[in-house]
Motif scaffolding. Structure first.
Motif, PDB file in Angstrom:
ATOM      1  N   SER A 106      28.758  25.814 -68.796  1.00  0.00           N
ATOM      2  CA  SER A 106      30.062  25.672 -69.449  1.00  0.00           C
ATOM      3  C   SER A 106      31.164  25.431 -68.419  1.00  0.00           C
ATOM      4  N   LYS A 107      31.053  26.068 -67.260  1.00  0.00           N
ATOM      5  CA  LYS A 107      32.058  25.834 -66.210  1.00  0.00           C
ATOM      6  C   LYS A 107      31.937  24.421 -65.649  1.00  0.00           C
ATOM      7  N   LEU A 108      30.710  23.921 -65.555  1.00  0.00           N
ATOM      8  CA  LEU A 108      30.529  22.542 -65.084  1.00  0.00           C
ATOM      9  C   LEU A 108      31.127  21.547 -66.084  1.00  0.00           C
ATOM     10  N   TYR A 109      30.941  21.808 -67.381  1.00  0.00           N
ATOM     11  CA  TYR A 109      31.537  20.934 -68.394  1.00  0.00           C
ATOM     12  C   TYR A 109      33.059  20.965 -68.321  1.00  0.00           C
ATOM     13  N   LEU A 110      33.614  22.155 -68.129  1.00  0.00           N
ATOM     14  CA  LEU A 110      35.077  22.266 -68.013  1.00  0.00           C
ATOM     15  C   LEU A 110      35.581  21.548 -66.764  1.00  0.00           C
ATOM     16  N   LEU A 111      34.859  21.677 -65.672  1.00  0.00           N
ATOM     17  CA  LEU A 111      35.244  20.994 -64.434  1.00  0.00           C
ATOM     18  C   LEU A 111      35.199  19.475 -64.637  1.00  0.00           C
ATOM     19  N   ALA A 112      34.150  18.994 -65.296  1.00  0.00           N
ATOM     20  CA  ALA A 112      34.046  17.552 -65.574  1.00  0.00           C
ATOM     21  C   ALA A 112      35.171  17.097 -66.499  1.00  0.00           C
ATOM     22  N   ALA A 113      35.502  17.914 -67.505  1.00  0.00           N
ATOM     23  CA  ALA A 113      36.596  17.569 -68.420  1.00  0.00           C
ATOM     24  C   ALA A 113      37.923  17.509 -67.677  1.00  0.00           C
ATOM     25  N   ASP A 114      38.162  18.459 -66.766  1.00  0.00           N
ATOM     26  CA  ASP A 114      39.385  18.433 -65.960  1.00  0.00           C
ATOM     27  C   ASP A 114      39.427  17.197 -65.069  1.00  0.00           C
ATOM     28  N   ALA A 115      38.283  16.810 -64.522  1.00  0.00           N
ATOM     29  CA  ALA A 115      38.223  15.611 -63.673  1.00  0.00           C
ATOM     30  C   ALA A 115      38.546  14.362 -64.491  1.00  0.00           C
ATOM     31  N   ILE A 116      38.051  14.300 -65.707  1.00  0.00           N
ATOM     32  CA  ILE A 116      38.362  13.147 -66.571  1.00  0.00           C
ATOM     33  C   ILE A 116      39.842  13.144 -66.932  1.00  0.00           C
ATOM     34  N   LEU A 117      40.395  14.312 -67.236  1.00  0.00           N
ATOM     35  CA  LEU A 117      41.823  14.388 -67.537  1.00  0.00           C
ATOM     36  C   LEU A 117      42.649  13.933 -66.335  1.00  0.00           C
ATOM     37  N   PHE A 118      42.275  14.358 -65.144  1.00  0.00           N
ATOM     38  CA  PHE A 118      42.977  13.957 -63.927  1.00  0.00           C
ATOM     39  C   PHE A 118      42.877  12.439 -63.739  1.00  0.00           C
ATOM     40  N   THR A 119      41.700  11.878 -63.995  1.00  0.00           N
ATOM     41  CA  THR A 119      41.515  10.424 -63.915  1.00  0.00           C
ATOM     42  C   THR A 119      42.411   9.713 -64.921  1.00  0.00           C
ATOM     43  N   HIS A 120      42.526  10.285 -66.115  1.00  0.00           N
ATOM     44  CA  HIS A 120      43.391   9.723 -67.161  1.00  0.00           C
ATOM     45  C   HIS A 120      44.845   9.696 -66.686  1.00  0.00           C
ATOM     46  N   VAL A 121      45.276  10.783 -66.083  1.00  0.00           N
ATOM     47  CA  VAL A 121      46.644  10.850 -65.559  1.00  0.00           C
ATOM     48  C   VAL A 121      46.839   9.810 -64.461  1.00  0.00           C
ATOM     49  N   LEU A 122      45.861   9.655 -63.575  1.00  0.00           N
ATOM     50  CA  LEU A 122      45.965   8.638 -62.523  1.00  0.00           C
ATOM     51  C   LEU A 122      46.068   7.236 -63.120  1.00  0.00           C
ATOM     52  N   PHE A 123      45.334   6.984 -64.188  1.00  0.00           N
ATOM     53  CA  PHE A 123      45.403   5.690 -64.865  1.00  0.00           C
ATOM     54  C   PHE A 123      46.817   5.441 -65.392  1.00  0.00           C
ATOM     55  N   VAL A 124      47.382   6.454 -66.049  1.00  0.00           N
ATOM     56  CA  VAL A 124      48.744   6.335 -66.579  1.00  0.00           C
ATOM     57  C   VAL A 124      49.737   6.109 -65.439  1.00  0.00           C
ATOM     58  N   VAL A 125      49.582   6.852 -64.353  1.00  0.00           N
ATOM     59  CA  VAL A 125      50.467   6.700 -63.188  1.00  0.00           C
ATOM     60  C   VAL A 125      50.354   5.280 -62.638  1.00  0.00           C
ATOM     61  N   PHE A 126      49.129   4.761 -62.550  1.00  0.00           N
ATOM     62  CA  PHE A 126      48.933   3.390 -62.055  1.00  0.00           C
ATOM     63  C   PHE A 126      49.676   2.388 -62.938  1.00  0.00           C
ATOM     64  N   VAL A 127      49.556   2.538 -64.250  1.00  0.00           N
ATOM     65  CA  VAL A 127      50.199   1.588 -65.163  1.00  0.00           C
ATOM     66  C   VAL A 127      51.719   1.695 -65.082  1.00  0.00           C
ATOM     67  N   VAL A 128      52.244   2.912 -65.174  1.00  0.00           N
ATOM     68  CA  VAL A 128      53.696   3.100 -65.213  1.00  0.00           C
ATOM     69  C   VAL A 128      54.328   2.812 -63.857  1.00  0.00           C
ATOM     70  N   PHE A 129      53.833   3.457 -62.814  1.00  0.00           N
ATOM     71  CA  PHE A 129      54.440   3.269 -61.500  1.00  0.00           C
ATOM     72  C   PHE A 129      54.078   1.923 -60.890  1.00  0.00           C
ATOM     73  N   GLY A 130      52.973   1.333 -61.361  1.00  0.00           N
ATOM     74  CA  GLY A 130      52.641  -0.022 -60.912  1.00  0.00           C
ATOM     75  C   GLY A 130      53.736  -0.998 -61.281  1.00  0.00           C
ATOM     76  N   LEU A 131      54.200  -0.923 -62.542  1.00  0.00           N
ATOM     77  CA  LEU A 131      55.287  -1.807 -62.963  1.00  0.00           C
ATOM     78  C   LEU A 131      56.569  -1.494 -62.205  1.00  0.00           C
ATOM     79  N   LEU A 132      56.857  -0.218 -62.042  1.00  0.00           N
ATOM     80  CA  LEU A 132      58.046   0.172 -61.286  1.00  0.00           C
ATOM     81  C   LEU A 132      57.987  -0.374 -59.856  1.00  0.00           C
ATOM     82  N   CYS A 133      56.825  -0.261 -59.227  1.00  0.00           N
ATOM     83  CA  CYS A 133      56.669  -0.791 -57.863  1.00  0.00           C
ATOM     84  C   CYS A 133      56.823  -2.306 -57.820  1.00  0.00           C
ATOM     85  N   ILE A 134      56.310  -2.987 -58.838  1.00  0.00           N
ATOM     86  CA  ILE A 134      56.444  -4.446 -58.883  1.00  0.00           C
ATOM     87  C   ILE A 134      57.915  -4.841 -58.944  1.00  0.00           C
TER      88      ILE A 134
END
Length: 135
Positions: A4-32
């Motif tokens: 169960s802890k491994l599943y939670l760790l994997a879920a947190d990693a996916i959530l973190f990846t999701h946030v990085l994706f959003v940051v890439f999209v939003v700040f990517g345009l800002l940087c452009i």
């Protein structure tokens, strides 16, 4: 470590990846946009621009089709498998989830994603990417 802890760790990693994706999209345009003003040559990199355009097109298509992001589906499945309530897990899950997910009608997101996607497409013409080299 139990499963169960491994599943939670994997879920947190996916959530973190999701946030990085959003940051890439939003700040990517800002940087452009800022990069044009500050003459940053890297914002005209064709691969960066194609990845950025593909990312927002994926989001807009999901919104138009009423589809849930695969990252969200995987994260929730892992949390459920761990026996955890969705987004009620660790500190990372709670706060990143709170920042990333808002409670508004679906049409608001469709309009916002579409408008943001239109800005990304407009930036393609306003801040022209360099052509691919022949090398």
């Amino acid at each position: 470590m139990d499963s169960s802890k491994l599943y939670l760790l994997a879920a947190d990693a996916i959530l973190f990846t999701h946030v990085l994706f959003v940051v890439f999209v939003v700040f990517g345009l800002l940087c452009i946009l800022v990069g044009k003003w500050l003459s940053w040559s890297w914002v005209r990199n064709r691969w960066f621009r194609l990845a950025h355009l593909a990312a927002i097109v994926f989001v807009v298509l999901q919104a138009w089709l009423g589809a849930i992001c695969p990252l969200t589906i995987w994260e929730m499945a892992l949390r459920e498998r761990a026996g955890d309530a969705v987004y009620a897990g660790s500190f990372i899950a709670h706060w990143l989830g709170t920042v990333l997910f808002y409670r508004l009608p679906d049409w608001v997101f469709v309009v916002c994603y579409t408008a943001f996607g239109a800005l990304v497409v407009a930036s393609w013409f306003w801040v022209r990417p360099r052509p691919f080299s022949k090398d």
